[in-house]
Scaffold this motif. Structure first.
Motif, PDB file in Angstrom:
ATOM      1  N   CYS A  44       0.846  -1.184   0.000  1.00  0.00           N
ATOM      2  CA  CYS A  44       0.000   0.000   0.000  1.00  0.00           C
ATOM      3  C   CYS A  44       0.885   1.239   0.000  1.00  0.00           C
ATOM      4  N   PRO A  45       0.591   2.241  -0.829  1.00  0.00           N
ATOM      5  CA  PRO A  45       1.426   3.456  -0.841  1.00  0.00           C
ATOM      6  C   PRO A  45       1.465   4.106   0.533  1.00  0.00           C
ATOM      7  N   LEU A  46       2.631   4.607   0.915  1.00  0.00           N
ATOM      8  CA  LEU A  46       2.782   5.260   2.209  1.00  0.00           C
ATOM      9  C   LEU A  46       1.834   6.449   2.296  1.00  0.00           C
ATOM     10  N   GLY A  47       1.257   6.619   3.479  1.00  0.00           N
ATOM     11  CA  GLY A  47       0.331   7.719   3.700  1.00  0.00           C
ATOM     12  C   GLY A  47      -1.098   7.408   3.365  1.00  0.00           C
ATOM     13  N   SER A  48      -1.390   6.230   2.798  1.00  0.00           N
ATOM     14  CA  SER A  48      -2.760   5.880   2.435  1.00  0.00           C
ATOM     15  C   SER A  48      -3.562   5.553   3.678  1.00  0.00           C
ATOM     16  N   PHE A  49      -4.760   6.135   3.790  1.00  0.00           N
ATOM     17  CA  PHE A  49      -5.619   5.845   4.921  1.00  0.00           C
ATOM     18  C   PHE A  49      -6.438   4.577   4.697  1.00  0.00           C
ATOM     19  N   LEU A 667       5.819   9.683  11.456  1.00  0.00           N
ATOM     20  CA  LEU A 667       6.861   8.980  10.714  1.00  0.00           C
ATOM     21  C   LEU A 667       6.314   7.624  10.297  1.00  0.00           C
ATOM     22  N   GLN A 668       6.490   7.291   9.026  1.00  0.00           N
ATOM     23  CA  GLN A 668       6.047   5.999   8.505  1.00  0.00           C
ATOM     24  C   GLN A 668       7.184   5.370   7.727  1.00  0.00           C
ATOM     25  N   ARG A 784      -6.908  -2.114  10.585  1.00  0.00           N
ATOM     26  CA  ARG A 784      -6.879  -1.034   9.595  1.00  0.00           C
ATOM     27  C   ARG A 784      -6.985   0.333  10.257  1.00  0.00           C
ATOM     28  N   ARG A 785      -7.779   0.405  11.328  1.00  0.00           N
ATOM     29  CA  ARG A 785      -7.966   1.683  12.017  1.00  0.00           C
ATOM     30  C   ARG A 785      -6.752   2.075  12.826  1.00  0.00           C
ATOM     31  N   GLY A 789      -1.615   1.973   7.093  1.00  0.00           N
ATOM     32  CA  GLY A 789      -0.925   1.206   6.071  1.00  0.00           C
ATOM     33  C   GLY A 789      -1.052  -0.291   6.228  1.00  0.00           C
ATOM     34  N   TYR A 790      -1.908  -0.747   7.172  1.00  0.00           N
ATOM     35  CA  TYR A 790      -2.057  -2.197   7.374  1.00  0.00           C
ATOM     36  C   TYR A 790      -2.771  -2.829   6.185  1.00  0.00           C
ATOM     37  N   GLN A 791      -2.273  -3.988   5.772  1.00  0.00           N
ATOM     38  CA  GLN A 791      -2.938  -4.803   4.762  1.00  0.00           C
ATOM     39  C   GLN A 791      -3.071  -6.215   5.291  1.00  0.00           C
TER      40      GLN A 791
END
Length: 791
Positions: A44-49, A667-668, A784-785, A789-791
């Protein structure tokens, strides 16, 4: 090598596909032997909610876990069957009967993707009966099949096989059977059979059934009198069990989930999915809570021409929970209903509505705030007719609220809006000039508070001048807000008599406010080429000036229906109002000065963005109640030089108090391919100071650790702590997650009743047998919440 007409002996081979009947003749579908090309991780792209769910991953299956006679050189293109000749090899061929062919000795029949091998094959060309004996092996693009004896009729697409072993190549699945019956081209039944999606010869799980029926027309398999086994240990008896053999939806049980929470005790959920039609379906979810009793939950979804919606309901016939001083619900029936609908009325117009209601204010506190739910303080219901065109939009409807926080009264609820009407427009008059308006009319109602109607008209004229290197945007607006208060308005302090019989200047049943709002936004954009860490970038420098003028109007005679002061941030430097609603309009004679710089890579992607700004007040802000000359300095920095890590910071320092008003750091960092690490610090003076960290750490290909932690400096305790482990293998995945958290229903609302612990705990376990259908997914929403970035 003799050649026979295509319709002859390879018709036998086409009939031997007992597991699924006729294959899908689509050359674009390439089989994935052993599942090695399925379920590849997509980060998942960094910063994606919101990240897409990870597909079922079969990459850990052994790449060569195939029946031993699999031939990798055989074609995968089943569309060539009708035009390809049949290649026949045998040590002996006897066709003296003219209509009966006897082949023996390493018999091999091949056409396109089909290959049949056996010790002996007899075929009657007149009746299309066939009989294959001795080490029968069949391969095609979609499957493998082995048997000791196979006989049947090709015209009728019937056949019987003994001592069967089978394997699906395009869809996971393999097993064995004492006997297989091909009833027709699309239906097959196995007797004394097994089925698993694990590797051949390495079944972590399987079910063994008296009979298994495969229906390729519907994509459903049905097992009767089956036992589910882990290894060789039976743990579940299933008199009737259905499972998918392709990707289509199907009715059947979803995987049960088992959990425990402090409020409801142990929970078991066994949902059953009903695929009623292509455009509507339902899920029944019977649950049992050890401390509260039985619940029946359900979901119904529909999608009809021009309309679609969803109904969710939960019903507890009798709550066994003990009375803990919040609400006396022991012995009561309790429920939750949630309904939403979206209907197209006519061109450009639609109906949007929702109804959400619980039997009592403690319902979600008892049943909803467990491992996988956030605290919900209220439910809102609304109905609206909405329309829009190229330059306009409109809506008419109403909204009401229900309090679901058992620790506070209904006074915390927003005002009901019954009804409301809104209209907006934005019409371009020329390439650089536009005219528009935002308007609303709302009737506000709230028990124990002043009520009334409010009309807000906000027309504007705006222009845009400039090029890619500069811009100037003047804007002239006029805001008129009028009220019609209810007849008891004096009871709430909005009027009355002064000493000596004089009337208060605020004694107005129909107060109003009118004022102009003038702004001028301007900026420059400079750019140059530069390098950083050996990479080339385009750097910009963007100074910006924003002037705002709004005259002061005394608004103390206006009620506060839906208005609050918004948190100050970078975008407030360029806002015409720091209030969220129409009941207050700030006065202003301000000039904002800001400076931004960006780094853009060769693809135009913004890798670095830094901004700083401040407002200079030429006159005191009377509505906001400040007499500062300058606002706080507002700065923000966003950095993502590559796809492995990202940094976002924001900071506000107030020169008037010489204190920090707000600070935030996020930071991610990507960990390997499917791991993620997040750290954040959030501070806002007088409100909160918190540290948060979350992690998905891949220990190995099969194991992942998950965790999340939030610590409140103000309260000197962990607000939320979560830890869990995930295990993934070829055909099964497991998740175990535990959580300890401050129950947010009463967190921040004062002390809870003495018999309640303000901390709650929950634990939940999920197991997924891959290839048998969907999961209940109760752990997934929580992760996810809490883990960005959790998948």
């Amino acid at each position: 090598m003799p050649k026979l007409p295509p319709r002859r002996l390879l018709a036998v081979a086409a009939a031997l596909a007992l597991i699924g009947g006729q294959a899908d003749a689509n050359p674009a579908r390439t089989p994935a032997p052993g599942g090695t090309d399925q379920g590849a991780d997509q980060a998942c792209p960094l910063g994606s909610f919101h990240c897409a769910r990870r597909p079922l991953n079969y990459a850990m299956c052994r790449p060569n876990a195939l029946l031993e006679f699999y031939d990798p050189t055989l074609s995968n293109d089943s569309s060539l069957r009708e035009t390809s000749p049949t290649q026949v090899q045998a040590q002996h061929v006897d066709s003296s009967d003219q209509s009966v062919y006897h082949l023996s000795g390493e018999v091999r029949l091949q056409r396109a993707d089909q290959l049949l091998q056996a010790d002996r094959v007899d075929y009657n060309d007149s009746s299309t009966d066939y009989d294959a004996r001795g080490n029968v092996r069949y391969q095609e693009a979609s499957q493998l099949l082995a048997a000791s004896h196979l006989r049947g009729n090709t015209d009728a697409s019937r056949g019987i096989a003994d001592d069967v072993r089978y394997q699906l190549l395009e869809a996971r699945g393999n097993g064995s059977a004492k006997q297989g019956h091909m009833l027709d081209a699309l239906h097959t039944r196995y007797s004394m059979a097994t089925y698993s999606t694990c590797d051949v010869g390495h079944h972590l799980w399987e079910f063994r059934a008296r009979s298994i029926t495969i229906n390729k027309d519907t994509g459903v398999g049905v097992a009767r009198n089956a036992t589910m086994r882990i290894g060789n240990v039976p743990f579940l008896y299933l008199p009737y069990f259905s499972f998918p053999v392709d990707d289509r939806r199907k009715s059947g049980f979803l995987y049960p989930t088992i959990g425990h929470s402090s409020r409801s005790g142990y929970e078991i959920s066994t949902p059953y999915y009903l695929n009623l039609a292509p455009n509507y379906d339902a899920t029944l979810d019977p649950r049992y809570y050890s401390d509260r009793g039985a619940m029946l939950a359900g979901e119904f979804r529909y999608l009809l021409p021009g309309t679609g919606g969803q109904l969710n309901a939960e019903y507890v016939p009798r709550d066994h929970g003990k009375n803990d001083g919040l609400a006396d619900t022991q012995g009561d029936s309790r429920y939750l209903v949630q309904f939403s609908d979206h209907t197209q009325l006519w061109k450009g117009w639609q109906f949007v509505g929702s109804y959400n209601h619980a039997s009592d204010g403690s319902y979600l506190y008892d049943f909803g705030n467990n491992l996988s739910h956030t605290a919900v303080y209220m439910l809102d219901s609304n109905a609206a007719i909405m329309g829009g065109g190229k330059w306009w939009n409109a809506s008419f409807g109403g909204t009401i609220y229900q309090n679901l926080n058992p620790f506070v009264t209904d006074s915390v609820l927003p005002y009901k809006q019954l009804p409301y009407a809104r209209f907006g427009m934005d019409v371009p008059l020329s390439r650089w000039l536009e005219v528009g308006m935002d308007s609303s009319a709302v009737a506000f109602r709230k028990n124990g508070f002043i009520g009334g109607q409010r009309e807000d008209l906000y027309p504007y004229l705006a222009a845009t001048f400039g090029t890619s290197a500069w811009f100037v945007r003047p804007r002239l607006a006029y805001r008129y807000t009028a009220y019609q208060l209810d007849s008891d308005y004096r009871d709430y302090g909005y009027g009355g008599r002064l000493g000596g019989g004089a009337t208060s200047p605020f004694d107005q049943k129909s107060p109003s406010r009118a004022l102009p709002v003038v702004s001028l936004d301007s900026g420059l954009v400079f750019d140059r080429s530069t390098t950083l860490f050996g990479s080339s970038y385009t750097q910009t420098l963007e100074p910006r000036l924003y002037y705002l003028y709004v005259p002061y109007r005394n608004q103390n005679n206006l009620p506060l229906f839906d208005t609050n002061v918004m948190s100050f941030d970078y975008w407030q430097l360029f806002s015409t109002n720091q209030f969220s609603g129409a009941d207050r309009q700030m006065d202003a004679n301000n000039l904002t000065a800001a400076l931004s710089t960006r780094l853009l890579d060769d693809g135009g992607v913004e890798r670095v963005s830094a901004s700083i700004g401040q407002i200079h007040y030429f006159s005191p802000q009377k509505v906001l109640g400040t007499d500062w000359v300058h606002s706080a300095y507002v700065a923000q920095l966003d950095v993502q030089l590559n796809d492995r890590w990202r940094l976002n910071t924001a900071y506000q320092w107030n020169p008037n108090t010489r204190l920090t008003d707000m600070a935030a750091v996020e930071l991610q960092r990507r960990v390997r391919t499917d791991g993620i690490f997040n750290f954040s610090y959030r501070f806002r003076r007088g409100l909160l100071e918190q540290y948060s960290a979350s992690l998905v750490y891949p220990v190995s290909e099969r194991w992942r650790l998950v965790g999340a932690w939030t610590y409140s400096v103000k309260d000197r305790e962990s607000v939320d702590a979560l830890a869990g482990v995930e295990y993934d293998s070829c055909c099964v995945s497991l998740r175990l997650v535990g959580r300890s958290y401050v129950n947010q229903y009463y967190y921040g609302f004062g002390p809870a009743p003495t018999n309640l612990n303000h901390r709650d705990n929950a634990v939940m376990f999920e197991v997924v047998f891959k290839g048998l259908g969907s999961t209940g997914g109760q752990i997934d929403p929580l992760l996810r919440r809490d883990i960005l970035g959790y998948q």
